[in-house]
Design an enzyme around this catalytic site. Sequence first.
Site, PDB file in Angstrom:
ATOM      1  N   SER A 152      48.334  43.549  48.567  1.00 29.71           N
ATOM      2  CA  SER A 152      47.001  44.125  48.615  1.00 29.71           C
ATOM      3  C   SER A 152      46.933  45.270  49.622  1.00 29.71           C
ATOM      4  CB  SER A 152      45.984  43.025  48.921  1.00 29.71           C
ATOM      5  OG  SER A 152      44.668  43.476  48.706  1.00 29.71           O
ATOM      6  N   ASP A 250      42.719  41.650  37.792  1.00 24.89           N
ATOM      7  CA  ASP A 250      42.535  42.098  39.163  1.00 24.89           C
ATOM      8  C   ASP A 250      41.874  43.473  39.108  1.00 24.89           C
ATOM      9  OD1 ASP A 250      42.777  42.999  41.805  1.00 24.89           O
ATOM     10  OD2 ASP A 250      44.886  42.432  41.998  1.00 24.89           O
ATOM     11  N   HIS A 280      43.547  38.591  41.712  1.00 25.89           N
ATOM     12  CA  HIS A 280      44.037  39.154  42.955  1.00 25.89           C
ATOM     13  C   HIS A 280      44.420  38.023  43.916  1.00 25.89           C
ATOM     14  CE1 HIS A 280      44.475  42.431  45.806  1.00 25.89           C
ATOM     15  NE2 HIS A 280      43.906  41.672  46.723  1.00 25.89           N
TER      16      HIS A 280
END
Length: 308
Positions: A152, A250, A280
């Site tokens: 991320s 996501d 995610h």
Amino acid sequence: MPKASRIVVMLLHPDAQFYIDTLPTLSAEEQVSFGKDAPVSEADATHVATDQDIAGVPVRVYTPLSGAGDLPCLVYFHGGGWSGGTLNMIDATVHSLVVGLPIIAISVDYRLAPAHPFPAAIDDAFAVVSAVLDGVSGLSIDTSRVAIGGDSAGGNIAAVTAQQLRERAVGSTPVLAHQVLIFPVTDVSTTSTPSYLTFGKDCYLTKDAMERYIEQYADGHDRTDPRLSPLLASDLSDLPPTTIVYGECDVLAHEVRAYGQALLEAGNSVTMTEFKGQIHAFINLGGISSDARAARRLIRAELEAALC
């Protein structure tokens, strides 16, 4: 006709749907650990973890219990929207990426927004990786076998750091042996991509949350700056071989795919794997998600091939 949100829900992997359904029933304290792996027991550990500093930045170093001489290394950056995340939160995931391998892992506790907005995290990352590559980390590392990675926001930091390190390369040979990008943020200049529009409300990470994270981290800086949005760099050539892992459901999926494709078009070696129906941060849910465990095995195999 069913609402779009219902269609999105039907796309989710059962593990992901279970996670999303269960979170609202838990206390804030329970949510932190729900779905995560149990702490690595002494009996299962293949690395010993110690907290220290490298280049003035706090890190956690995972050193193999077996292996001699200078070893390969993975430098890892956790997620959390550049404003959250801890070494403890990512502990089991980092260990799982090198478990059983003669690889030193370094998990970096970079400075967080909003107290420390861009470029503080990038500066910390570059300082640690540079110390490793310069052989001044205090660790027994083979500087020709160094990889970086992150998930991320941490994937964003890894991608930016890899681009910054090109100036150290000899000819077209990357100074890094590999990079692992796990659902990385690659373009903070827009939150209007197809995946934001499709998965921005009911699939764990929301569009609103990402906009808050970006606002805190960018702090008024030009969001098209490649140090914020690595996808927008004018030159993506001569980057290290790359492993990309992400979930289909996501908000970042579109920009992740775009970055992988751009790396390929620039002549880089890329392995890109999409996990259908996944959300995610799924890779951190090793306690409940078979896909999380599969993704870790895939990454571990890529690191072994690249570094060992």
